[in-house]
Design a protein around this motif. Structure first.
Motif, PDB file in Angstrom:
ATOM      1  N   ILE A 146       0.799  -1.225   0.000  1.00 41.64           N
ATOM      2  CA  ILE A 146       0.000   0.000   0.000  1.00 41.64           C
ATOM      3  C   ILE A 146       0.830   1.273   0.000  1.00 41.64           C
ATOM      4  N   SER A 147       2.133   1.189   0.235  1.00 46.66           N
ATOM      5  CA  SER A 147       2.899   2.415   0.436  1.00 46.66           C
ATOM      6  C   SER A 147       3.723   2.770  -0.784  1.00 46.66           C
ATOM      7  N   GLU A 148       4.166   4.021  -0.801  1.00 46.27           N
ATOM      8  CA  GLU A 148       5.074   4.495  -1.833  1.00 46.27           C
ATOM      9  C   GLU A 148       6.484   3.997  -1.531  1.00 46.27           C
ATOM     10  N   PRO A 149       7.401   4.056  -2.511  1.00 41.71           N
ATOM     11  CA  PRO A 149       8.796   3.698  -2.213  1.00 41.71           C
ATOM     12  C   PRO A 149       9.323   4.573  -1.083  1.00 41.71           C
ATOM     13  N   ARG A 150       9.933   3.957  -0.091  1.00 39.52           N
ATOM     14  CA  ARG A 150      10.359   4.700   1.085  1.00 39.52           C
ATOM     15  C   ARG A 150      11.428   3.923   1.829  1.00 39.52           C
ATOM     16  N   PHE A 151      12.037   4.584   2.793  1.00 43.02           N
ATOM     17  CA  PHE A 151      12.918   3.921   3.739  1.00 43.02           C
ATOM     18  C   PHE A 151      12.639   4.511   5.115  1.00 43.02           C
ATOM     19  N   ALA A 152      12.920   3.743   6.137  1.00 43.88           N
ATOM     20  CA  ALA A 152      12.715   4.193   7.514  1.00 43.88           C
ATOM     21  C   ALA A 152      13.829   3.612   8.366  1.00 43.88           C
ATOM     22  N   GLU A 153      14.520   4.476   9.085  1.00 47.33           N
ATOM     23  CA  GLU A 153      15.625   4.054   9.936  1.00 47.33           C
ATOM     24  C   GLU A 153      15.501   4.738  11.294  1.00 47.33           C
ATOM     25  N   ARG A 154      15.898   4.009  12.330  1.00 48.06           N
ATOM     26  CA  ARG A 154      15.884   4.553  13.687  1.00 48.06           C
ATOM     27  C   ARG A 154      17.237   4.283  14.333  1.00 48.06           C
ATOM     28  N   THR A 155      17.888   5.345  14.777  1.00 45.44           N
ATOM     29  CA  THR A 155      19.145   5.227  15.503  1.00 45.44           C
ATOM     30  C   THR A 155      18.927   5.691  16.940  1.00 45.44           C
ATOM     31  N   GLU A 156      20.002   5.714  17.714  1.00 47.69           N
ATOM     32  CA  GLU A 156      19.877   6.163  19.095  1.00 47.69           C
ATOM     33  C   GLU A 156      19.537   7.645  19.179  1.00 47.69           C
ATOM     34  N   ARG A 157      19.907   8.404  18.152  1.00 47.69           N
ATOM     35  CA  ARG A 157      19.726   9.853  18.208  1.00 47.69           C
ATOM     36  C   ARG A 157      18.593  10.362  17.330  1.00 47.69           C
ATOM     37  N   THR A 158      18.350   9.694  16.221  1.00 46.25           N
ATOM     38  CA  THR A 158      17.375  10.211  15.267  1.00 46.25           C
ATOM     39  C   THR A 158      16.538   9.084  14.691  1.00 46.25           C
ATOM     40  N   GLU A 159      15.420   9.501  14.124  1.00 50.37           N
ATOM     41  CA  GLU A 159      14.529   8.608  13.388  1.00 50.37           C
ATOM     42  C   GLU A 159      14.239   9.292  12.055  1.00 50.37           C
ATOM     43  N   VAL A 160      14.602   8.624  10.952  1.00 46.45           N
ATOM     44  CA  VAL A 160      14.506   9.235   9.630  1.00 46.45           C
ATOM     45  C   VAL A 160      13.599   8.388   8.752  1.00 46.45           C
ATOM     46  N   VAL A 161      12.651   9.048   8.094  1.00 40.42           N
ATOM     47  CA  VAL A 161      11.770   8.407   7.118  1.00 40.42           C
ATOM     48  C   VAL A 161      11.917   9.171   5.810  1.00 40.42           C
ATOM     49  N   LEU A 217      24.933  10.013  11.538  1.00 42.89           N
ATOM     50  CA  LEU A 217      25.052   9.402  10.220  1.00 42.89           C
ATOM     51  C   LEU A 217      24.035   8.279  10.126  1.00 42.89           C
ATOM     52  N   VAL A 218      23.295   8.238   9.026  1.00 39.06           N
ATOM     53  CA  VAL A 218      22.261   7.227   8.831  1.00 39.06           C
ATOM     54  C   VAL A 218      22.503   6.567   7.480  1.00 39.06           C
ATOM     55  N   ALA A 219      22.751   5.264   7.492  1.00 42.71           N
ATOM     56  CA  ALA A 219      22.946   4.499   6.262  1.00 42.71           C
ATOM     57  C   ALA A 219      21.684   3.708   5.974  1.00 42.71           C
ATOM     58  N   THR A 220      21.212   3.764   4.733  1.00 43.98           N
ATOM     59  CA  THR A 220      19.984   3.075   4.365  1.00 43.98           C
ATOM     60  C   THR A 220      19.991   2.835   2.864  1.00 43.98           C
ATOM     61  N   SER A 221      18.890   2.362   2.338  1.00 47.97           N
ATOM     62  CA  SER A 221      18.755   2.140   0.902  1.00 47.97           C
ATOM     63  C   SER A 221      17.296   2.274   0.520  1.00 47.97           C
ATOM     64  N   ASP A 247       4.691  -6.179  32.103  1.00 44.71           N
ATOM     65  CA  ASP A 247       6.070  -6.266  31.627  1.00 44.71           C
ATOM     66  C   ASP A 247       6.175  -5.509  30.308  1.00 44.71           C
ATOM     67  N   PHE A 248       6.658  -4.281  30.354  1.00 43.29           N
ATOM     68  CA  PHE A 248       6.813  -3.447  29.172  1.00 43.29           C
ATOM     69  C   PHE A 248       8.296  -3.206  28.909  1.00 43.29           C
ATOM     70  N   ASP A 249       8.639  -3.153  27.627  1.00 49.22           N
ATOM     71  CA  ASP A 249      10.020  -2.875  27.234  1.00 49.22           C
ATOM     72  C   ASP A 249      10.279  -1.376  27.397  1.00 49.22           C
ATOM     73  N   PRO A 250      11.167  -0.970  28.306  1.00 46.69           N
ATOM     74  CA  PRO A 250      11.391   0.469  28.513  1.00 46.69           C
ATOM     75  C   PRO A 250      12.063   1.157  27.336  1.00 46.69           C
ATOM     76  N   SER A 251      12.573   0.386  26.362  1.00 46.45           N
ATOM     77  CA  SER A 251      13.232   0.998  25.209  1.00 46.45           C
ATOM     78  C   SER A 251      12.265   1.290  24.065  1.00 46.45           C
ATOM     79  N   VAL A 252      11.025   0.824  24.167  1.00 50.36           N
ATOM     80  CA  VAL A 252      10.030   1.059  23.114  1.00 50.36           C
ATOM     81  C   VAL A 252       9.144   2.229  23.536  1.00 50.36           C
ATOM     82  N   PRO A 253       9.137   3.326  22.781  1.00 50.26           N
ATOM     83  CA  PRO A 253       8.316   4.480  23.176  1.00 50.26           C
ATOM     84  C   PRO A 253       6.828   4.148  23.111  1.00 50.26           C
ATOM     85  N   LEU A 254       6.078   4.781  23.983  1.00 49.25           N
ATOM     86  CA  LEU A 254       4.621   4.673  23.988  1.00 49.25           C
ATOM     87  C   LEU A 254       4.025   6.019  23.614  1.00 49.25           C
ATOM     88  N   VAL A 255       2.915   5.976  22.903  1.00 44.54           N
ATOM     89  CA  VAL A 255       2.257   7.213  22.480  1.00 44.54           C
ATOM     90  C   VAL A 255       1.749   7.943  23.711  1.00 44.54           C
TER      91      VAL A 255
END
Length: 569
Positions: free
Chosen positions: A54-69, A141-145, A550-558
């Motif tokens: 359903i989506s357009e061509p895209r990439f999505a990456e998440r690092t410790e500092r940034t999240e890039v789509v 720095l974010v490496a993706t394809s 039991d929740f993973d503290p590394s996963v953000p919640l809305v």
């Protein structure tokens, strides 16, 4: 008739000669329609397949500092940069993309939204990208394809049914016209060759248009200059989709529109809690119901009667009561007063007679003392009776507090026992709660009054020994009762039981899904949110709740916008 039969036979023979060539041509045409690949590893196969579809061509990456789509939209590559823990847009002074040996500088469109030209991305290719994000206080720095297949957005022909119909009509019309010409010129030496060529050309044109080999409509938007810096690209996708596993695919532009924000949960220890309705009451030592001691009429003090809500001091004058007697009582009192006046007159005569004697004997001296004592008593009774006719009784407040009720008016006649004023000390209030769970009573830890934006601690006083409404009454002293009123209904949260493990999160993070269950939304991937069931929830502080589990503290919640996600179809 013979001519028509001959013509049909010739058409069949020519069709047999043309069809093998057309079949070979059809085998050379593309066998499948163009598809787009988003280049994202979504972990869950079903969710990844649906997003891929359903989506357009895209990439999505998440690092410790940034999240890039990155989203390929026509001849542009839209970049959305957020903080991974809060989902808030991040701005950088410089954003560059390196691909295929070239470097592109991104143009800032809005907060955390950048754009670069994407004319170098061709259909059916895969490109490795290196994003460099630079600002004075952070660097990443974010490496993706990104991988694409043939898409209309890249300037390739778009298959349009109306175009096929037009070309097919033109081809058939040409065939029919030339067939008529051939019938009219049967002796022309090139008629057979011309007819065969035209038929083959018309059929090939129709097939080529249907397969997309001949471009009829090019995407005008795809050729738009990449230097356009409008704040919103109308081609970006905003539609939220529900995936087969129950999670939501929320495109990054839609997240920006909805204001979705997240927060990393904090692990904590807490207690189970229950919320009950309590009633604020005035304590016996902090309230006074002032009543009339006698029948009479009321006279206001200087400044008038106190009004509801007015503060009064202890022993402050509230009103003056003038006693009144009914006719029978008045007649009795007047008769008693007349008898007293007669007795007073006679005693005074006796006293004067004793004093007039020249020789006062000892027994006369005793009689004089008795008569003077009787006279004194009669005079006292007379003054008391006279005060009943003309006396004024002052009504004063026994405590300092606030007048909550005034049940009189000036000049009103009241009866003995009528309520005149109610005064309550606002600093001396408690709460009564009816509990139907014996387990709460035995393991009660603490309690508080919860209201929007505030929390008032309660101190447990005790429990009643008599059931009320089939429940056990519990009494709590309010540490800070300012702003509460006697008789007010409040929500009382009671914590009980042993400590359990869980997390702390904002109260807005907990929402109710269409099935009526309480859930929180985990931001598992940059554009995917998954619901997590909530079994136990306890308020901790204004705006903060404790969730057991039991929740993973590394996963953000809305934290903001959870209710909007629940409303997704």
């Amino acid at each position: 008739m013979a001519l028509m039969e001959t013509t049909l036979i010739n058409l069949a023979n020519r069709a047999r000669r043309i069809l093998p060539a057309l079949a070979g041509l059809l085998m050379l045409l593309p066998a499948t329609a163009p598809v787009a690949h988003n280049g994202i590893d979504h972990g869950d196969d079903a969710a990844a397949a649906e997003i891929h579809r359903i989506s357009e061509p895209r990439f999505a990456e998440r690092t410790e500092r940034t999240e890039v789509v990155g989203i390929l939209s026509g001849s542009r590559l839209e970049l959305f940069i957020d903080a991974p823990g809060s989902n808030r847009p991040l701005d950088f002074d410089q954003v560059t993309v390196e691909a295929d040996g070239n470097s592109f500088s991104a143009t800032r469109i809005d907060a955390g939204h950048y754009r670069i030209p994407a004319n170098w991305i061709r259909p059916g290719t895969e490109h490795s990208l290196l994003l460099t994000l630079t600002s004075p206080d952070r660097h990443d720095l974010v490496a993706t394809s990104i991988t694409t297949a043939g898409t209309p957005d890249m300037g390739q022909a778009a298959w349009q049914p109306e175009d096929v119909a037009i070309w097919a009509s033109i081809g058939l019309l040409a065939v029919f016209t030339l067939w008529l010409i051939r019938l009219g010129l049967p002796g022309h030496r090139y008629s057979h060759l011309t007819f065969d060529v035209v038929v083959a050309t018309a059929v090939i044109a129709v097939v080529a248009v249907a397969s997309g080999m001949v471009p009829l409509h090019t995407n005008a938007e795809a050729t738009t200059s990449s230097t356009d810096t409008g704040h919103e690209d109308p081609r970006l996708e905003f539609r939220i989709r529900r995936l087969p596993d129950g999670s939501l695919y929320v495109p990054k532009p839609a997240q920006r529109k909805l204001g979705i924000q997240t927060r990393l949960p904090q692990t904590a220890q807490g207690h189970n809690s229950i919320s009950l309705v309590g009633k604020v009451q005035a304590s016996p030592s902090g309230s006074a119901d002032i009543v009339a001691a006698l029948n009479g009429s009321l006279v206001p003090p200087e400044g008038g009667f106190p009004r509801p809500g007015q503060k009064v001091e202890k022993d402050q004058l509230l009103a003056t009561l003038k006693p009144t007697l009914d006719p029978e009582q008045r007649a009795d009192k007047e008769s008693e007063l007349a008898y007293l006046e007669r007795d007073i007159y006679l005693i005074r005569k006796q006293i004067d007679r004793i004093k007039s004697q020249k020789v006062v004997r000892q027994d006369n001296s005793v009689q004089l003392d008795i008569r003077e004592a009787e006279l004194k008593g009669f005079l006292g009774r007379k003054r008391a009776l006279e005060r009943m006719f003309h006396a004024e009784i002052e009504i004063r407040s026994p405590i300092a507090g606030v007048v909550t009720e005034v049940g009189i008016t000036a000049g009103e006649n009241v009866k003995q026992g009528d309520s005149l004023f109610q005064v309550i000390d606002p600093e001396s209030l408690w709460v009564e709660v009816i509990s139907y769970d014996d387990g709460v009573i035995g393991t009660l830890s603490k309690a508080a009054i919860q209201s929007p934006g505030s929390r008032r601690a309660l101190e447990f006083i005790g429990q009643g020994s008599q059931l009320r409404a089939l429940g056990t009454p519990l009494y709590f002293d309010i540490e800070n009762p300012a702003g509460l009123n006697a008789g007010e209904l409040v929500n009382v949260d009671i914590w009980y039981g042993a400590e359990i493990a869980g997390i702390r999160i904002g109260e807005e993070a907990v929402s109710v899904d269409p099935r009526g269950s309480r859930v929180v939304w985990a931001h598992v991937e940059p554009e995917r949110f998954a619901p997590r069931s909530v079994a136990e929830i306890s308020p901790v502080a204004p705006g903060t709740a404790f969730i057991a589990g039991d929740f993973d503290p590394s996963v953000p919640l809305v934290d903001t916008g959870a209710a909007l996600l629940n409303a997704a179809p």
